[in-house]
Design a protein around this motif. Structure first.
Motif, PDB file in Angstrom:
ATOM      1  N   LEU A   1       0.731  -4.410  -8.348  1.00 24.27           N
ATOM      2  CA  LEU A   1       1.195  -3.224  -8.356  1.00 24.27           C
ATOM      3  C   LEU A   1       0.374  -2.004  -7.687  1.00 24.27           C
ATOM      4  CD1 LEU A   1       3.833  -1.437  -8.400  1.00 24.27           C
ATOM      5  CD2 LEU A   1       3.159  -0.782 -10.749  1.00 24.27           C
ATOM      6  N   ASN A   2       0.505  -1.711  -6.589  1.00 22.66           N
ATOM      7  CA  ASN A   2      -0.290  -0.972  -5.808  1.00 22.66           C
ATOM      8  C   ASN A   2       0.271   0.594  -5.386  1.00 22.66           C
ATOM      9  OD1 ASN A   2      -2.656  -2.609  -5.380  1.00 22.66           O
ATOM     10  ND2 ASN A   2      -1.155  -3.761  -4.184  1.00 22.66           N
ATOM     11  N   VAL A   3      -0.395   1.634  -5.375  1.00 23.53           N
ATOM     12  CA  VAL A   3       0.197   3.063  -4.831  1.00 23.53           C
ATOM     13  C   VAL A   3      -0.552   3.175  -3.515  1.00 23.53           C
ATOM     14  CG1 VAL A   3      -1.612   4.418  -6.009  1.00 23.53           C
ATOM     15  CG2 VAL A   3       0.649   5.334  -5.164  1.00 23.53           C
TER      16      VAL A   3
ATOM     17  N   LEU B   1      -4.093   1.140  -3.703  1.00 24.71           N
ATOM     18  CA  LEU B   1      -5.065   1.107  -5.124  1.00 24.71           C
ATOM     19  C   LEU B   1      -4.115   0.627  -5.991  1.00 24.71           C
ATOM     20  CD1 LEU B   1      -6.705   4.865  -4.877  1.00 24.71           C
ATOM     21  CD2 LEU B   1      -7.855   2.460  -4.468  1.00 24.71           C
ATOM     22  N   GLY B   2      -4.602  -0.248  -6.730  1.00 22.72           N
ATOM     23  CA  GLY B   2      -3.768  -0.934  -7.694  1.00 22.72           C
ATOM     24  C   GLY B   2      -4.332  -1.780  -8.537  1.00 22.72           C
ATOM     25  N   VAL B   3      -3.587  -2.365  -9.577  1.00 24.27           N
ATOM     26  CA  VAL B   3      -4.014  -3.212 -10.760  1.00 24.27           C
ATOM     27  C   VAL B   3      -2.980  -4.599 -10.205  1.00 24.27           C
ATOM     28  CG1 VAL B   3      -4.418  -1.627 -12.323  1.00 24.27           C
ATOM     29  CG2 VAL B   3      -2.088  -2.584 -12.421  1.00 24.27           C
ATOM     30  N   GLY B   4      -3.577  -5.566 -10.894  1.00 24.54           N
ATOM     31  CA  GLY B   4      -2.963  -7.087 -10.623  1.00 24.54           C
ATOM     32  C   GLY B   4      -3.217  -8.038 -11.984  1.00 24.54           C
ATOM     33  N   MET B   5      -2.568  -8.969 -12.485  1.00 26.95           N
ATOM     34  CA  MET B   5      -2.385  -9.802 -13.505  1.00 26.95           C
ATOM     35  C   MET B   5      -2.408 -11.091 -12.946  1.00 26.95           C
ATOM     36  SD  MET B   5       0.120  -9.743 -16.725  1.00 26.95           S
ATOM     37  CE  MET B   5      -0.116 -11.018 -17.889  1.00 26.95           C
TER      38      MET B   5
ATOM     39  N   LYS C   1       4.315   8.269  -3.182  1.00 27.26           N
ATOM     40  CA  LYS C   1       5.847   7.917  -2.826  1.00 27.26           C
ATOM     41  C   LYS C   1       5.907   6.551  -1.990  1.00 27.26           C
ATOM     42  CE  LYS C   1       6.999  12.937  -1.665  1.00 27.26           C
ATOM     43  NZ  LYS C   1       7.700  13.730  -0.887  1.00 27.26           N
ATOM     44  N   ILE C   2       4.725   6.229  -2.081  1.00 22.99           N
ATOM     45  CA  ILE C   2       4.902   4.717  -1.515  1.00 22.99           C
ATOM     46  C   ILE C   2       4.078   3.822  -2.347  1.00 22.99           C
ATOM     47  CG2 ILE C   2       4.130   3.005   0.486  1.00 22.99           C
ATOM     48  CD1 ILE C   2       3.829   5.694   2.040  1.00 22.99           C
ATOM     49  N   PHE C   3       4.868   2.632  -2.809  1.00 21.97           N
ATOM     50  CA  PHE C   3       4.204   1.404  -3.925  1.00 21.97           C
ATOM     51  C   PHE C   3       4.525   0.280  -3.065  1.00 21.97           C
ATOM     52  CE2 PHE C   3       5.704   5.209  -6.183  1.00 21.97           C
ATOM     53  CZ  PHE C   3       4.573   5.433  -7.071  1.00 21.97           C
TER      54      PHE C   3
END
Length: 167
Positions: free
Chosen positions: A142-144, A128-132, A157-159
């Motif tokens: 950037l995701n978790v 799950l994450g966001v982008g530009m 704990k994981i990105f």
């Protein structure tokens, strides 16, 4: 056989005209003890660099990634880089992407698999994450990435960080 290849090429060209293909450099960082059940004394973290090939057919997203370099950090050995032959390990995924003009929100679920007996993969991350979006085709994300089989132990704990280009 020629007709089948012609149909596949036609489907590929048609789908690329409605969607977008992207290639990215992905870095996955984890603070964990071990993904397999092997105890490692003093193990602090791991960073995996890989290549991510993705096809976006808004709002659907399909992709496959393969690592080529792994860095481990431990109290025993310090920082230790290890080269991985690309194509030995894979992460395939399917997900959704919601565009919000320059920014976007995305999520996917996938599964890891590897060829060979030494590689012990087989877990399923939920990203799950966001982008530009930057100028015409560049993007960052950037995701978790919690692992579904060990959700409570891996959440937060994981990105992963990805930079790439959409064709």
């Amino acid at each position: 056989m020629k007709n089948a290849v012609l149909v596949l090429c036609f489907l590929l060209v048609t789908s690329l005209s409605f969607g977008s293909l992207s290639l990215g450099l992905i870095s996955v960082a984890a603070q964990t003890e071990s993904f397999s059940n092997t105890p490692l004394s003093g193990f602090v973290g791991i960073d995996v660099l890989g290549i991510d090939l993705r096809y976006d057919f808004d709002p659907l997203s399909f992709g496959i990634a393969t690592p080529f370099l792994v860095f481990t950090l431990s109290e025993d050995t310090g920082v230790k880089p290890s080269f991985i032959i690309p194509g030995i390990a894979w992460y395939g995924y399917v997900g959704l992407k919601l565009d919000l003009d320059t920014f976007y929100v995305r999520g996917d679920i996938g599964h890891t698999f590897a060829f060979g007996e030494q590689s012990q993969l087989g877990f399923s991350p939920l990203r799950l994450g966001v982008g530009m979006n930057f100028s015409p085709g560049y993007y960052i994300e950037l995701n978790v990435d919690p692992i579904l089989q060990k959700f409570k132990e891996t959440v937060g704990k994981i990105f992963d960080f990805e930079i790439g280009y959409r064709f």
